[in-house]
Design a protein around this motif. Structure first.
Motif, mmCIF file in Angstrom:
data_model
loop_
_atom_site.group_PDB
_atom_site.id
_atom_site.type_symbol
_atom_site.label_atom_id
_atom_site.label_comp_id
_atom_site.label_asym_id
_atom_site.label_seq_id
_atom_site.Cartn_x
_atom_site.Cartn_y
_atom_site.Cartn_z
ATOM 1 N N GLN A 212 22.026 -11.283 -17.775
ATOM 2 C CA GLN A 212 22.284 -11.042 -16.362
ATOM 3 C C GLN A 212 22.291 -12.331 -15.543
ATOM 4 O O GLN A 212 22.238 -12.286 -14.313
ATOM 5 N N ARG A 213 22.366 -13.482 -16.213
ATOM 6 C CA ARG A 213 22.241 -14.769 -15.529
ATOM 7 C C ARG A 213 23.211 -14.886 -14.335
ATOM 8 O O ARG A 213 22.806 -15.245 -13.229
ATOM 9 N N ASP A 214 24.497 -14.598 -14.547
ATOM 10 C CA ASP A 214 25.489 -14.784 -13.485
ATOM 11 C C ASP A 214 25.241 -13.836 -12.321
ATOM 12 O O ASP A 214 25.344 -14.235 -11.148
ATOM 13 N N ALA A 215 24.947 -12.582 -12.615
ATOM 14 C CA ALA A 215 24.700 -11.606 -11.545
ATOM 15 C C ALA A 215 23.462 -11.987 -10.734
ATOM 16 O O ALA A 215 23.448 -11.866 -9.503
ATOM 17 N N ILE A 218 24.337 -14.875 -8.383
ATOM 18 C CA ILE A 218 25.119 -14.434 -7.224
ATOM 19 C C ILE A 218 24.210 -13.783 -6.188
ATOM 20 O O ILE A 218 24.317 -14.064 -4.975
ATOM 21 N N ARG A 219 23.294 -12.921 -6.630
ATOM 22 C CA ARG A 219 22.383 -12.265 -5.691
ATOM 23 C C ARG A 219 21.477 -13.287 -5.010
ATOM 24 O O ARG A 219 21.171 -13.175 -3.820
ATOM 25 N N ARG A 220 21.043 -14.306 -5.760
ATOM 26 C CA ARG A 220 20.193 -15.347 -5.173
ATOM 27 C C ARG A 220 20.964 -16.145 -4.125
ATOM 28 O O ARG A 220 20.440 -16.424 -3.043
ATOM 29 N N GLN A 221 22.193 -16.504 -4.432
ATOM 30 C CA GLN A 221 22.992 -17.273 -3.480
ATOM 31 C C GLN A 221 23.249 -16.478 -2.206
ATOM 32 O O GLN A 221 23.244 -17.036 -1.103
ATOM 33 N N LEU A 261 13.281 -18.767 -12.767
ATOM 34 C CA LEU A 261 14.322 -19.503 -12.055
ATOM 35 C C LEU A 261 14.615 -20.783 -12.835
ATOM 36 O O LEU A 261 14.251 -21.879 -12.427
ATOM 37 N N PRO A 262 15.281 -20.661 -13.996
ATOM 38 C CA PRO A 262 15.391 -21.798 -14.912
ATOM 39 C C PRO A 262 16.419 -22.847 -14.509
ATOM 40 O O PRO A 262 16.386 -23.971 -15.024
ATOM 41 N N ASP A 263 17.336 -22.518 -13.609
ATOM 42 C CA ASP A 263 18.440 -23.429 -13.319
ATOM 43 C C ASP A 263 18.246 -24.248 -12.049
ATOM 44 O O ASP A 263 19.099 -25.059 -11.702
ATOM 45 N N LEU A 264 17.131 -24.051 -11.333
ATOM 46 C CA LEU A 264 16.875 -24.785 -10.101
ATOM 47 C C LEU A 264 15.388 -25.103 -9.983
ATOM 48 O O LEU A 264 14.538 -24.370 -10.497
ATOM 49 N N ALA A 265 15.079 -26.196 -9.285
ATOM 50 C CA ALA A 265 13.692 -26.537 -8.973
ATOM 51 C C ALA A 265 13.587 -26.807 -7.476
ATOM 52 O O ALA A 265 14.584 -27.119 -6.818
ATOM 53 N N GLY A 307 22.943 -27.035 -2.138
ATOM 54 C CA GLY A 307 22.315 -25.857 -2.726
ATOM 55 C C GLY A 307 20.925 -26.086 -3.243
ATOM 56 O O GLY A 307 20.317 -25.185 -3.834
ATOM 57 N N THR A 308 20.373 -27.306 -3.026
ATOM 58 C CA THR A 308 19.020 -27.614 -3.497
ATOM 59 C C THR A 308 17.990 -27.121 -2.486
ATOM 60 O O THR A 308 18.088 -27.439 -1.298
#
Length: 443
Positions: A212-215, A218-221, A261-265, A307-308
């Motif tokens: 579900q990574r992409d979905a 999108i919801r986070r953005q 949240l593995p793709d952002l810090a 986006g950071t």
């Protein structure tokens, strides 16, 4: 609100209500329709766990929750319910909640909404530097702590409202981050800050799934779009509640890595990192040495054009492996003993109060008809003394009291579990009441 684990199939005492002269149970067919009708007709159900001074049940109210309805306690009535009742709460004065009710926290049963007054900003003026980390140190000012909620106070309030402070033996193995997140979001429903819904600014990471990574992204953005930085304009801030995975150096400053949240810090500049280390040294030290502990962060943040996310103000809270908040090693020792011995209890939280004040750590709800408060006397602080009414761990007019002074000796034996604790049985079966009590119209 129903305890989180009840939604997972655990057997809980079923509350009985009188609605429009008829007795209802939550699992009874037609209960949802009866609640909707009570909401539309402005009727207040009566909880039948025990009678009040007039021989009636205890007044409740119906509120909208997402797409449905929920029966809620009237303000400041949780301690009037039987200890086995899902609506029971220890008296607010046994925690840091008491001074905040009616000032920082104002509940309106007519609308089902609760207004929260915060002592930290939810917007940022253009050109202003980052706000300092919230201090947990005792304030030297004369400010009344009940006026507004601090960041930690808000986190404690949401944890309390989600009933993540409640524990029963059957909850073991059922409380996960997914459960925690779901009930924190439900707790934030119908909460207002500056006239706006808290949910509109609240971000709690979803349980991560590779499939579900992409979905999820999108919801986070979509959620973060509100917090995007705009030049020359007042910047709305977002509020995050999340579990910290690690805090590590970067080429410029430091970063907080959040679980799920593995793709952002989240970026921390050097000044914020130093203040965090100083003011939360105790929490960070325990978290770094005890692998079972969770470190929960509540923070305001904004999103840069790239986006950071940048942290602006934060507070930290430790919880046990069961997600029960603890302030220090003594509380962790007591809470651990309660869990291992299979006790039922409600954990008390400090909210805005100082860590040096003598207070109730938890209240047992399985030993008597009245709750048994468990006091930890922090004799480490010579200017802090237990109130005289609670000087000895014996029965008091309000029920049993237990006290532990860790600097003076080992933890004493816990109050005895009441034998054959059984919820009171309904006086009559579900259906029409023998002597119907009219549900109270909402004024």
């Amino acid at each position: 609100m129903q305890p989180p684990e009840a939604a997972l199939g655990q057997s809980e005492p079923q509350a009985a209500y009188a609605i429009g002269g008829q007795r209802w149970h939550k699992v009874q067919p037609g209960f949802a329709e009866a609640m909707a009708q009570a909401y539309e007709q402005h009727l207040r159900p009566l909880c039948l766990c025990r009678s009040d001074a007039e021989g009636r049940g205890i007044e409740m109210y119906v509120a909208r929750l997402l797409e449905g309805y929920i029966v809620k306690r009237m303000p400041n009535t949780g301690s009037q319910h039987a200890t086995h009742c899902p609506s029971y709460e220890p008296p607010a004065d046994l925690s840091g909640l008491g001074p905040l009710l009616g000032t920082a926290i104002v509940e309106n049963p007519s609308t089902g909404e609760t207004t929260l007054r915060l002592d930290f900003p939810m917007s940022k003026m253009p050109g202003r530097s980052n706000i300092p980390v919230q201090s947990t140190a005792t304030s030297s000012s004369a400010k009344t702590p009940g006026n507004k909620l601090s960041l930690r106070g808000l986190l404690h309030y949401l944890w309390d409202q989600a009933e993540l402070t409640h524990w029963k033996p059957g909850f073991a193995g059922r409380r996960t981050w997914g459960t925690v997140r779901k009930h924190l979001l439900q707790a934030a429903e119908n909460k207002l800050v500056h006239g706006q819904r808290l949910l509109g600014s609240l971000y709690i990471p979803e349980v991560f799934s590779v499939e579900q990574r992409d979905a999820i992204q999108i919801r986070r953005q979509e959620r973060w779009a509100r917090g995007m930085r705009s030049h020359g304009q007042i910047q709305p801030l977002l509020l995050m509640v999340a579990e910290v995975k690690e805090i590590t150096p970067t080429r410029y400053g430091h970063k907080a890595v959040i679980k799920h949240l593995p793709d952002l810090a989240f970026a921390l500049d050097d000044g914020m990192y130093r203040r965090m280390g100083k003011r939360f040294e105790h929490e960070l030290t325990q978290w770094g040495t005890e692998p079972e502990l969770h470190l929960i962060m509540i923070a305001t943040f904004q999103v840069a054009e790239a986006g950071t996310p940048d942290l602006l103000e934060l507070s930290l809270m430790l919880t046990t492996g069961q997600w029960l908040p603890v302030d220090d090693g003594w509380e962790r020792q007591l809470v651990g003993a309660l869990v291992r011995q299979g006790r039922s209890f409600v954990k008390s939280l400090r909210y805005n109060t100082s860590g040096t004040q003598a207070r109730v750590c938890a209240s047992l709800v399985d030993c008597e008809a009245s709750p048994c408060p468990l006091y930890i006397d922090h004799d480490l602080y010579p200017d802090v003394h237990m109130p005289e009414d609670f000087a000895v761990p014996t029965n008091s007019p309000g029920g049993p009291v237990w006290r532990w002074s860790p600097t003076l000796g080992n933890m004493p034996a816990l109050p005895q579990l009441q034998a054959n604790v059984q919820p009171a049985q309904p006086a009559v079966p579900a259906g029409k009441l023998e002597n119907p009590e009219r549900a109270v119209p909402i004024s």
